[in-house]
Design an enzyme around this catalytic site. Structure first.
Site, mmCIF file in Angstrom:
data_model
loop_
_atom_site.group_PDB
_atom_site.id
_atom_site.type_symbol
_atom_site.label_atom_id
_atom_site.label_comp_id
_atom_site.label_asym_id
_atom_site.label_seq_id
_atom_site.Cartn_x
_atom_site.Cartn_y
_atom_site.Cartn_z
ATOM 1 C CG HIS B 229 -0.987 -2.567 4.037
ATOM 2 N ND1 HIS B 229 -0.187 -1.462 3.847
ATOM 3 C CD2 HIS B 229 -1.269 -2.586 5.356
ATOM 4 C CE1 HIS B 229 -0.005 -0.846 4.997
ATOM 5 N NE2 HIS B 229 -0.651 -1.503 5.929
ATOM 6 C CE1 TYR B 233 1.325 -2.927 10.189
ATOM 7 C CE2 TYR B 233 0.083 -3.490 8.229
ATOM 8 C CZ TYR B 233 0.455 -2.571 9.183
ATOM 9 O OH TYR B 233 -0.023 -1.302 9.139
ATOM 10 C CG HIS B 380 5.372 5.704 4.297
ATOM 11 N ND1 HIS B 380 5.116 5.954 5.626
ATOM 12 C CD2 HIS B 380 4.853 4.479 4.038
ATOM 13 C CE1 HIS B 380 4.451 4.926 6.141
ATOM 14 N NE2 HIS B 380 4.300 4.019 5.207
ATOM 15 C CG PHE B 381 8.503 2.292 0.655
ATOM 16 C CD1 PHE B 381 9.796 2.035 0.277
ATOM 17 C CD2 PHE B 381 7.586 2.643 -0.335
ATOM 18 C CE1 PHE B 381 10.183 2.141 -1.043
ATOM 19 C CE2 PHE B 381 7.966 2.754 -1.655
ATOM 20 C CZ PHE B 381 9.273 2.510 -2.006
ATOM 21 C CG HIS B 382 13.656 4.335 1.338
ATOM 22 N ND1 HIS B 382 12.881 4.370 0.217
ATOM 23 C CD2 HIS B 382 14.788 3.649 0.989
ATOM 24 C CE1 HIS B 382 13.507 3.755 -0.777
ATOM 25 N NE2 HIS B 382 14.664 3.306 -0.336
ATOM 26 N NE ARG B 443 6.271 4.516 -5.747
ATOM 27 C CZ ARG B 443 5.710 3.459 -5.121
ATOM 28 N NH1 ARG B 443 4.427 3.492 -4.816
ATOM 29 N NH2 ARG B 443 6.406 2.417 -4.796
ATOM 30 N NE ARG B 444 7.006 1.252 -8.342
ATOM 31 C CZ ARG B 444 6.084 0.333 -8.143
ATOM 32 N NH1 ARG B 444 4.927 0.425 -8.732
ATOM 33 N NH2 ARG B 444 6.328 -0.707 -7.366
#
Lengths: 67, 591
Positions: B229, B233, B380-382, B443-444
């Site tokens: 995680h 950042y 989300h992470f895209h 996913r995946r």
């Protein structure tokens, strides 16, 4: 022009998220758009933006901002 | 003669340039694997075996979120340190040393992944970005990651060395803001990478080398997320730095508040690491209480993001009003939309707001169950690393590349089109991914189309979602083509004497308004370590107590008839005792 060409490009780009989310939002009130209807709505929105942006303001003589 | 970065710091500019070009190579590779998997998964174009999908997915993930982002950020961190301290790096050979270590490391890792496409060698590493055990990669994969991370540690040491040398000459000065941001980010990174270092060095690498037989998958997973995680950042904080120190300058104004920016980076240092368990809400071996603590910490992380949204928008408004903007919203028209550096960063920031909303869903323990391991997470992470970070990095490239090459940008209009196209492409793609996740699409998965079962779409159909994803993927690929056209065109351009001077935004409220305690890096690091100890000691102890350091005990397979008899008697005795115990308990309950 009311806004610069670059700003116009960004405003038109903004129609995309509005359009894709609008389809979901409208479904909440039982208005279900097909893909074709969504695309038509999108084209209409872009045309409206173009007309608004390109329509000369009072006293303006077609001057284009370069910002 | 201009006052560009390359004129002030020619040796450092070469390092930054090398880091950027390494980053762009990774971006190109990652982008190619991105479009291949998009078209495969959505069933628009399947030219490879679905087994290879996972190799493609690993390459896409590792090249983009490890090499592209981190090579780019070491470039801008080097720029930030040298520019804000106004001094070169202490020993340029040392700097080339850490860059080379990173390059060798990622090459080893990349070769291990790409070798999975051929049967000519038994090397492979199709373990995805998270390399969860029991998926096992070739030792070269882990070794490469270790070297790469050690390279970043040394880079951090290089920047700390510069700061200490500067501090010795300027004992009463406040730490310049860009340097402060680099140092806090690196302190966070040192703490965060301890988890993955232990996971790889103590368990996964020895396991892949055959030195140990087993690992405890939950332990290595937890250690991965200890790092997994905060690495988010590590990508985001350089993007934030660009929003704080470049966006106000490009907007034509000043940063609204230096103290607020320092508070934000301190909060990230303190809160980034003790949150990783929120990625493990569905892992059965971790008690709910520990997950609740991770959720609480994660929700606190919204604070620095909201502070950033306020400060950055206020700075932009200040810039717009300096340029003649008026009215409640009319100032928006006065922003420099023609500048791809500004427009790219502004659009990236806007999409990050949407990412924040979907992130809150991920972080909420109860509602996470709805979207866990679904396509939602990919959407989300895209938006976070794929847009807030990647689009910011691409946008600032249009400012940095001329600074470190001494050559003017090849084509500003193409650059503007590129950032806008990325925004549109990602809107199509991430919207459909989020919606697909809400339907439970996993996913995946190479082929998320199943016989005798169809996901039911609330609006439209799954086929429409797939088309939207494929369209988004194609637009993003086109955007990448435009980006590389500009990078190559700029590299081939002639030298320019009229480049803008190197620098960063001034402030409306400067460091003199910030409490001195904000610059006490030892204090914030100590608090961060204490929070990590609180958040992780008991979960880790509990995981080791249940499953052992190296996983459940290995029982040798019985090879002789005698041992079969012995095991049979042992099992029968155990079963009899269990039944007797259960009978007694039942009788007790009935009485």
């Amino acid at each position: 022009m009311r806004i610069s060409k670059a700003a116009l490009l960004v405003v038109i780009a903004f129609t995309v998220p509005i359009l894709v989310e609008l389809r979901t939002v409208l479904a909440w009130v039982n208005v279900e758009l097909t893909v074709l209807e969504s695309v038509t709505l999108g084209v209409a929105m872009i045309l409206a933006i173009l007309v608004w942006a390109l329509w000369p303001e009072n006293g303006e003589s077609g001057h284009s901002s370069t910002r | 003669m201009s006052n560009a970065y390359i004129d002030e710091f020619p040796a450092e500019a070469r390092i930054v340039r090398a880091a950027f070009y390494s980053s762009f190579l990774a971006l190109a590779l990652g982008g190619v694997f991105g479009i291949i998997q998009t078209l495969h998964r959505t069933d628009f174009l399947r030219f490879m075996d679905s087994v290879d999908y996972y190799t493609v997915l690993t390459a896409h993930g590792v090249f983009l979120v490890i090499s592209f982002t981190i090579f780019f950020l070491v470039g801008i961190f080097t720029w930030a340190i040298t520019t804000s301290l106004d001094r070169g790096l202490e020993d340029i050979r040392f700097s080339w040393g850490w860059y080379s270590l990173m390059a060798v490391g990622i090459t080893l890792t990349g070769v291990a992944i790409l070798a999975g496409f051929t049967d000519a060698t038994d090397i492979s590493a199709s373990v995805l970005f998270t390399f969860y055990a029991p998926l096992q990669a070739h030792p070269m994969f882990y070794l490469g990651l270790v070297l790469f991370v050690v390279g970043t540690w040394l880079a951090g040491a290089d920047w700390f060395r510069s700061w200490l040398a500067w501090k010795a000459e300027n004992p009463d000065e406040r730490i310049p803001l860009p340097t402060f941001m680099v140092l806090t980010t690196m302190l966070m990174w040192y703490i965060a990478t301890l988890g993955v270092a232990v996971a790889i060095l103590a368990f996964l690498l020895p396991w892949s080398l055959g030195w140990i037989d087993t690992v405890n998958p939950l332990l290595t997973r937890t250690l991965f997320w200890f790092f997994g995680h905060p690495v988010v950042y590590f990508w985001l904080m350089p993007a934030y730095m660009m929003w704080y120190v470049m966006l106000p300058k490009i907007s034509g104004g000043k940063l609204f508040s230096d103290p607020l920016a320092r508070v934000v980076f301190v909060l990230f240092l303190v809160l980034s690491v003790p949150t990783g368990i929120h990625h493990q809400y569905l892992d059965p071996g971790i008690a709910e209480g520990f997950k609740f603590i991770a959720m609480t910490n994660t929700m606190f992380l919204l604070l620095p993001s909201l502070l950033t949204a306020f400060t950055v928008v206020a700075s932009m408004e200040h810039g717009a009003r300096q340029r003649g903007g008026e009215g409640y919203l009319g100032w928006l028209k006065a922003l420099p939309w023609r500048d791809p550096v500004f427009t790219g960063m502004a659009l990236a920031g806007l999409m990050f707001a949407a990412a924040g909303f979907s992130g809150m869903i991920n972080a909420g323990m109860n509602i996470n169950y709805l979207v866990h391991n679904t396509f939602w997470v990919v959407g989300h992470f895209h938006l976070t690393v794929g847009t807030a970070v990647a689009l910011t990095f691409m946008a600032v490239t249009y400012w940095f590349l001329p600074q470190v090459t001494g050559r003017a940008l090849w084509n500003r209009s193409v650059a503007l089109g590129q950032v806008v196209l990325w925004f549109i492409g990602m809107t199509f793609m991430s919207n459909a991914m989020h919606r697909g996740g809400l339907l439970g699409i996993p996913r995946r998965t190479a082929e998320p189309q199943y016989e005798g079962f169809e996901f039911e779409a609330a609006v439209g159909s799954v086929a429409e979602l797939d088309a939207q994803i494929a369209l988004g993927g194609v637009l993003l690929t086109l955007s990448l083509v435009l980006f590389f056209a500009n990078v190559i065109g700029t590299a081939l351009n002639g030298k320019s004497d009229s480049l803008p001077a190197n620098g960063y935004a001034e402030t409306l409220s400067g460091p003199e308004d910030a409490p001195l305690v904000l610059d006490n890096l030892k204090l914030w690091t100590a608090i961060a370590v204490v929070l990590v100890i609180f958040a992780y000691t008991f979960p880790l102890l509990s995981i080791i107590e249940r499953g052992g350091l190296f996983g459940p005990e290995v029982i040798p397979f019985p090879l002789t008839l005698e041992s079969v008899t012995t095991v049979g008697i042992a099992l029968e005795t155990a079963a009899t005792e269990t039944v007797d115990g259960a009978t007694l308990a039942l009788v007790g309950v009935i009485r």
